[in-house]
Design a protein around this motif. Structure first.
Motif, PDB file in Angstrom:
ATOM      1  N   ILE A  22      18.120  53.283 -16.905  1.00  0.00           N
ATOM      2  CA  ILE A  22      17.180  54.339 -16.514  1.00  0.00           C
ATOM      3  C   ILE A  22      17.924  55.415 -15.724  1.00  0.00           C
ATOM      4  N   PHE A  23      18.671  54.982 -14.696  1.00  0.00           N
ATOM      5  CA  PHE A  23      19.401  55.930 -13.862  1.00  0.00           C
ATOM      6  C   PHE A  23      20.407  56.726 -14.697  1.00  0.00           C
ATOM      7  N   ALA A  24      21.077  56.057 -15.634  1.00  0.00           N
ATOM      8  CA  ALA A  24      22.074  56.731 -16.469  1.00  0.00           C
ATOM      9  C   ALA A  24      21.421  57.757 -17.392  1.00  0.00           C
ATOM     10  N   ALA A  25      20.307  57.389 -18.025  1.00  0.00           N
ATOM     11  CA  ALA A  25      19.640  58.301 -18.964  1.00  0.00           C
ATOM     12  C   ALA A  25      19.107  59.538 -18.252  1.00  0.00           C
ATOM     13  N   LYS A  26      18.558  59.342 -17.049  1.00  0.00           N
ATOM     14  CA  LYS A  26      17.955  60.442 -16.307  1.00  0.00           C
ATOM     15  C   LYS A  26      18.959  61.248 -15.488  1.00  0.00           C
ATOM     16  N   GLY A  27      20.128  60.638 -15.167  1.00  0.00           N
ATOM     17  CA  GLY A  27      21.020  61.255 -14.198  1.00  0.00           C
ATOM     18  C   GLY A  27      20.403  61.217 -12.823  1.00  0.00           C
ATOM     19  N   ARG A  28      19.721  60.105 -12.504  1.00  0.00           N
ATOM     20  CA  ARG A  28      18.937  59.966 -11.278  1.00  0.00           C
ATOM     21  C   ARG A  28      19.765  59.314 -10.181  1.00  0.00           C
ATOM     22  N   PRO A  29      19.709  59.836  -8.934  1.00  0.00           N
ATOM     23  CA  PRO A  29      20.417  59.187  -7.812  1.00  0.00           C
ATOM     24  C   PRO A  29      19.936  57.748  -7.633  1.00  0.00           C
ATOM     25  N   GLN A  30      20.870  56.837  -7.383  1.00  0.00           N
ATOM     26  CA  GLN A  30      20.508  55.425  -7.344  1.00  0.00           C
ATOM     27  C   GLN A  30      19.907  54.992  -6.012  1.00  0.00           C
ATOM     28  N   ASP A  31      19.824  55.911  -5.027  1.00  0.00           N
ATOM     29  CA  ASP A  31      19.120  55.557  -3.793  1.00  0.00           C
ATOM     30  C   ASP A  31      17.663  56.024  -3.842  1.00  0.00           C
ATOM     31  N   ASN A  32      17.207  56.406  -5.033  1.00  0.00           N
ATOM     32  CA  ASN A  32      15.830  56.848  -5.219  1.00  0.00           C
ATOM     33  C   ASN A  32      15.055  55.695  -5.869  1.00  0.00           C
ATOM     34  N   PRO A  33      14.155  55.037  -5.138  1.00  0.00           N
ATOM     35  CA  PRO A  33      13.502  53.831  -5.666  1.00  0.00           C
ATOM     36  C   PRO A  33      12.609  54.120  -6.862  1.00  0.00           C
ATOM     37  N   LEU A  34      12.366  53.085  -7.653  1.00  0.00           N
ATOM     38  CA  LEU A  34      11.520  53.182  -8.841  1.00  0.00           C
ATOM     39  C   LEU A  34      10.184  52.489  -8.583  1.00  0.00           C
ATOM     40  N   ILE A  35       9.211  52.790  -9.426  1.00  0.00           N
ATOM     41  CA  ILE A  35       7.911  52.125  -9.349  1.00  0.00           C
ATOM     42  C   ILE A  35       7.847  51.042 -10.418  1.00  0.00           C
ATOM     43  N   ALA A  36       7.424  49.849 -10.008  1.00  0.00           N
ATOM     44  CA  ALA A  36       7.217  48.759 -10.964  1.00  0.00           C
ATOM     45  C   ALA A  36       5.779  48.819 -11.466  1.00  0.00           C
ATOM     46  N   HIS A  37       5.617  48.903 -12.779  1.00  0.00           N
ATOM     47  CA  HIS A  37       4.295  48.962 -13.396  1.00  0.00           C
ATOM     48  C   HIS A  37       3.898  47.568 -13.871  1.00  0.00           C
ATOM     49  N   VAL A  38       2.684  47.172 -13.503  1.00  0.00           N
ATOM     50  CA  VAL A  38       2.180  45.851 -13.876  1.00  0.00           C
ATOM     51  C   VAL A  38       0.825  46.018 -14.552  1.00  0.00           C
ATOM     52  N   ALA A  39       0.356  44.941 -15.178  1.00  0.00           N
ATOM     53  CA  ALA A  39      -0.866  45.028 -15.980  1.00  0.00           C
ATOM     54  C   ALA A  39      -2.098  44.484 -15.273  1.00  0.00           C
ATOM     55  N   SER A  40      -1.921  43.869 -14.092  1.00  0.00           N
ATOM     56  CA  SER A  40      -3.069  43.250 -13.424  1.00  0.00           C
ATOM     57  C   SER A  40      -2.771  43.049 -11.946  1.00  0.00           C
ATOM     58  N   THR A  41      -3.836  42.778 -11.187  1.00  0.00           N
ATOM     59  CA  THR A  41      -3.666  42.455  -9.771  1.00  0.00           C
ATOM     60  C   THR A  41      -2.865  41.173  -9.600  1.00  0.00           C
ATOM     61  N   GLU A  42      -3.094  40.198 -10.468  1.00  0.00           N
ATOM     62  CA  GLU A  42      -2.353  38.925 -10.380  1.00  0.00           C
ATOM     63  C   GLU A  42      -0.862  39.161 -10.568  1.00  0.00           C
ATOM     64  N   GLN A  43      -0.487  40.054 -11.496  1.00  0.00           N
ATOM     65  CA  GLN A  43       0.929  40.347 -11.712  1.00  0.00           C
ATOM     66  C   GLN A  43       1.496  41.113 -10.519  1.00  0.00           C
ATOM     67  N   LEU A  44       0.689  41.982  -9.920  1.00  0.00           N
ATOM     68  CA  LEU A  44       1.129  42.708  -8.723  1.00  0.00           C
ATOM     69  C   LEU A  44       1.472  41.718  -7.603  1.00  0.00           C
ATOM     70  N   LYS A  45       0.642  40.702  -7.425  1.00  0.00           N
ATOM     71  CA  LYS A  45       0.863  39.721  -6.358  1.00  0.00           C
ATOM     72  C   LYS A  45       2.199  39.004  -6.510  1.00  0.00           C
ATOM     73  N   GLU A  46       2.695  38.869  -7.728  1.00  0.00           N
ATOM     74  CA  GLU A  46       3.952  38.163  -7.964  1.00  0.00           C
ATOM     75  C   GLU A  46       5.163  38.908  -7.412  1.00  0.00           C
ATOM     76  N   LEU A  47       5.004  40.213  -7.138  1.00  0.00           N
ATOM     77  CA  LEU A  47       6.133  41.056  -6.745  1.00  0.00           C
ATOM     78  C   LEU A  47       6.258  41.246  -5.241  1.00  0.00           C
ATOM     79  N   VAL A  48       5.234  40.810  -4.480  1.00  0.00           N
ATOM     80  CA  VAL A  48       5.189  41.159  -3.063  1.00  0.00           C
ATOM     81  C   VAL A  48       4.953  39.915  -2.200  1.00  0.00           C
ATOM     82  N   THR A  49       5.206  40.076  -0.890  1.00  0.00           N
ATOM     83  CA  THR A  49       5.043  38.947   0.028  1.00  0.00           C
ATOM     84  C   THR A  49       3.744  38.999   0.805  1.00  0.00           C
ATOM     85  N   PHE A  50       3.139  40.180   0.897  1.00  0.00           N
ATOM     86  CA  PHE A  50       1.915  40.317   1.699  1.00  0.00           C
ATOM     87  C   PHE A  50       1.112  41.512   1.214  1.00  0.00           C
ATOM     88  N   ILE A  51      -0.218  41.365   1.175  1.00  0.00           N
ATOM     89  CA  ILE A  51      -1.124  42.448   0.783  1.00  0.00           C
ATOM     90  C   ILE A  51      -2.204  42.583   1.851  1.00  0.00           C
TER      91      ILE A  51
END
Length: 341
Positions: free
Chosen positions: A54-83
């Protein structure tokens, strides 16, 4: 590299094509796809090598975070430690939709998705094609906007193809996007949520569900490591210099007239209402009548003018009520300077 293109629409989502694109993601390739905001450039968020593409195709600085896209609240919970509790209220009201939550991260996603931070941005898109792709891949999909870094974000497959053809493996052409601006990004790591990037969900809407919501002062400038995309680097810039004009309509008309008389090739970017003050032969692009229409067509407007056509673009400024705040956020980041009269 050959970029494969699949064409589909909201009433004709082809399972076979979706699965072929999902298989590309699972194989570590990058695929562009439509969301309800802008087109995203997706890679398997658990695969660091894929994310590097992604960074290579865009020429994007690597200290710029990306957004993770998920399909459900349950999948979102798998990525984090606290909501926090207020996030559940926001999810119920706005997700799926154009709202990204910054939350404490676990180790589920690759480190380069988080750009070394202890947090991660997660969103549940509402676009049926995006959801089908994520479900087909069976994993979170890291996806910034599918454009060359710094250029206006893509709201049509043609924009993606223009920027990234031959640099990515696949592109799902799902037609024009809806909101036209990236998601609102909200930091949910504290007791009070903080907007890091205004977008399709406004501060007023968020406060109806979560109570007090703050605006991050780093929205204008930030020298620190950014928590969210769009906070640090210059974004959204068209091919030719963009200038924002603040002042009366008559002053705007006088300024453009004088620039043209001085020999400048001017492109004018305006609302439908303001367009009426200019002669028909003015090199002009109309963005729409309402602020929602202006938001939806803004990036297409920024891409409309080419270096061969004009030397500079003069754009009017808009009220910052509602989604107008996001419109002006993007315009300020895209502009060379502001002309005040």
């Amino acid at each position: 590299m050959h970029t494969k293109v699949w064409k589909m629409n909201l009433t004709n989502i082809l399972d076979q094509d979706i699965q072929e694109a999902a298989d590309m993601l699972k194989a570590g390739e990058v695929v562009a796809f439509p969301t309800e905001t802008v087109y995203g450039l997706g890679a398997d968020a658990t695969n660091a090598a894929a994310v590097r593409k992604i960074f290579a195709a865009k020429g994007r600085p690597q200290d710029n975070p990306l957004i993770a896209h998920v399909a459900s609240t349950e999948q979102l919970k798998e990525l984090v430690t606290f909501i926090p509790n207020y996030v559940y209220k926001l999810i119920e009201a706005f997700s799926p939709g154009p709202l990204t939550y910054i939350l404490p991260a676990n180790d589920y996603c690759a480190e380069n998705v988080k750009a070394g931070l202890s947090t991660i941005g997660v969103r549940i898109p509402s676009h049926p094609i995006a959801l089908a792709l994520i479900q087909g891949a069976g994993r979170p999909v890291a996806a910034p906007s599918a454009n060359v870094s710094g250029k206006p974000s893509p709201t049509a497959a043609g924009h993606v193809y223009e920027d990234l053809n031959g640099r990515i493996s696949g592109l799902i052409d799902g037609g024009q996007t809806g909101v036209g601006l990236e998601s609102t990004v909200i930091d949910c790591t504290g007791e009070i949520p903080v907007i890091l990037r205004p977008g399709g969900i406004t501060k007023e809407q968020l406060e109806l569900e979560a109570g007090t919501v703050m605006m991050d002062p780093g929205l204008v400038t930030s020298e620190d490591r950014p928590k969210a995309p769009g906070m640090k680097y210059k974004h959204y810039a068209p091919e030719v210099p963009l200038y924002l004009f603040t002042g009366s309509i008559s002053a705007f008309q006088d300024f453009v007239d004088k620039e043209i008389q001085a020999g400048s090739r001017i492109g004018v970017l305006v609302s439908d209402q303001t367009a009426g003050i200019f002669p028909e032969n003015t090199h002009m692009h109309k963005l729409g009548e309402t602020i929602e229409e202006i938001a939806s067509s803004l990036y297409d407007g920024l891409r409309f003018f080419k270096q061969a056509n004009v030397d500079k673009i003069i754009c009017e400024t808009f009220s910052e009520e509602g989604i107008g705040q996001a419109v002006m956020n993007r315009l300020r980041k895209a502009a060379v300077s502001v002309i005040e009269r």
